[in-house]
Design a protein around this motif. Structure first.
Motif, PDB file in Angstrom:
ATOM      1  N   MET A  59      25.050  19.525 -23.388  1.00 19.26           N
ATOM      2  CA  MET A  59      24.456  18.187 -23.596  1.00 19.26           C
ATOM      3  C   MET A  59      23.266  17.713 -22.217  1.00 19.26           C
ATOM      4  O   MET A  59      24.388  17.201 -21.774  1.00 19.26           O
ATOM      5  N   ARG A  60      22.675  18.118 -21.855  1.00 15.40           N
ATOM      6  CA  ARG A  60      21.752  17.919 -20.644  1.00 15.40           C
ATOM      7  C   ARG A  60      20.574  16.941 -20.152  1.00 15.40           C
ATOM      8  O   ARG A  60      19.940  16.483 -21.907  1.00 15.40           O
ATOM      9  N   HIS A  61      20.562  15.923 -19.540  1.00 13.07           N
ATOM     10  CA  HIS A  61      19.699  14.797 -19.512  1.00 13.07           C
ATOM     11  C   HIS A  61      18.324  14.704 -19.675  1.00 13.07           C
ATOM     12  O   HIS A  61      18.603  14.910 -17.570  1.00 13.07           O
ATOM     13  N   ILE A  62      17.651  15.595 -19.256  1.00 13.16           N
ATOM     14  CA  ILE A  62      16.215  16.102 -18.471  1.00 13.16           C
ATOM     15  C   ILE A  62      15.026  15.037 -18.737  1.00 13.16           C
ATOM     16  O   ILE A  62      14.752  14.566 -19.762  1.00 13.16           O
ATOM     17  N   GLY A  63      14.761  14.613 -17.724  1.00 17.84           N
ATOM     18  CA  GLY A  63      13.864  13.596 -17.242  1.00 17.84           C
ATOM     19  C   GLY A  63      12.358  14.096 -17.340  1.00 17.84           C
ATOM     20  O   GLY A  63      12.253  15.440 -16.473  1.00 17.84           O
ATOM     21  N   LEU A  64      11.406  14.531 -17.923  1.00 17.47           N
ATOM     22  CA  LEU A  64      10.112  15.123 -18.026  1.00 17.47           C
ATOM     23  C   LEU A  64       9.760  14.203 -17.487  1.00 17.47           C
ATOM     24  O   LEU A  64       8.772  12.886 -17.525  1.00 17.47           O
ATOM     25  N   PHE A  65       8.301  14.649 -16.014  1.00 11.76           N
ATOM     26  CA  PHE A  65       7.635  13.986 -15.044  1.00 11.76           C
ATOM     27  C   PHE A  65       6.237  14.996 -14.626  1.00 11.76           C
ATOM     28  O   PHE A  65       6.207  15.755 -14.438  1.00 11.76           O
TER      29      PHE A  65
END
Length: 192
Positions: free
Chosen positions: A1-7
Motif C-alpha cells: 500500500m502506497r501513501h500518496i500525497g496529492l498536490f
C-alpha cells in the motif's frame, strides 16, 4: 500500500516553490510519493489566464524528471469540468483501492476549504498536509481539526503570477523555474 500525497494545482507555470513543497512532502513526511495533479480548470479561478493544460503538464514533467518519488497526474483531464477535489478523490479511491491518498494544500486554501464542494467529506475521509503561505500564517478555525497537519515546509514568497508577469515584462526568470521549464516557456513564447 502506497501513501500518496496529492498536490493539486494549475502549475501555470510550475516553479521552484512548487518543487520545494513537493520535495518536502515526499521526503520529510510519511508519504511514499507525491503526485502533482495538473488541474485543467479550478472552479475558484478565472479560466482565461490559463494556458493549454498539455503545455502546463509538459512543464511539470520537465521539472520533475530527476525526482524519483514525485510524478505528474493527468487524472483530472478526463473528469468533468470544472474539477471538484471530492470527485477526483472518489475516482482515485476507486481506481487505486490499495493506496491511501493525502491532500497537500497551502494555508490560504485551508481558509477557503469550507467553500469547497462536500468539504465535510474530505475532512472526514482524508488527511490534509498544509504548507505555510505568505500572509496566511496564523491558525485558522480548521488548523486544529484532527484530519489536518500543519507542516514546517519552507515558506515560498513567490507565485506563478509573479513568473507570468516577469515573462511578460521580459525579465529573467532563472532560478525561479527549472532551466528546462525556462527553455520550454521561451521556445513556445508562453506568457508574452
Amino acid at each position: 500500500m502506497r501513501h500518496i500525497g496529492l498536490f493539486f494545482g494549475s502549475f501555470n507555470p510550475i516553479h521552484t516553490g512548487h518543487l520545494i513543497i513537493a520535495n518536502y512532502m515526499a521526503n520529510y513526511t510519511e508519504l511514499d510519493e507525491v503526485w502533482l495533479v495538473v488541474t485543467p480548470h479550478n472552479p475558484l479561478k478565472k479560466k482565461d489566464s490559463l494556458i493549454n493544460q498539455y503545455d502546463r503538464l509538459e512543464m511539470v514533467n520537465l521539472a520533475i524528471e530527476q525526482a524519483p518519488n514525485i510524478r505528474s497526474s493527468t487524472i483530472e483531464f478526463s473528469l468533468p469540468q470544472p474539477s471538484y477535489t471530492i470527485d477526483t478523490l472518489t475516482y482515485l479511491r476507486e481506481k487505486y483501492p490499495n493506496d491511501t491518498f493525502v491532500l497537500i494544500m497551502g494555508s490560504d486554501n485551508l481558509i477557503s476549504l469550507p467553500k469547497w464542494k462536500n468539504y465535510e467529506l474530505i475532512l472526514r475521509d482524508y488527511h490534509i498536509l498544509v504548507y505555510p503561505r505568505p500572509d496566511y500564517q496564523g491558525p485558522t478555525e480548521l488548523s486544529e481539526h484532527p484530519s489536518i497537519t500543519v507542516t514546517d515546509t519552507p515558506l515560498m514568497e513567490f507565485s506563478s503570477t509573479f513568473i507570468r508577469n516577469a515573462v511578460k515584462q521580459g525579465k529573467d526568470i532563472r532560478y525561479f523555474v527549472p532551466d528546462s521549464v525556462k527553455a520550454f516557456i521561451e521556445s513556445k513564447g508562453l506568457y508574452r
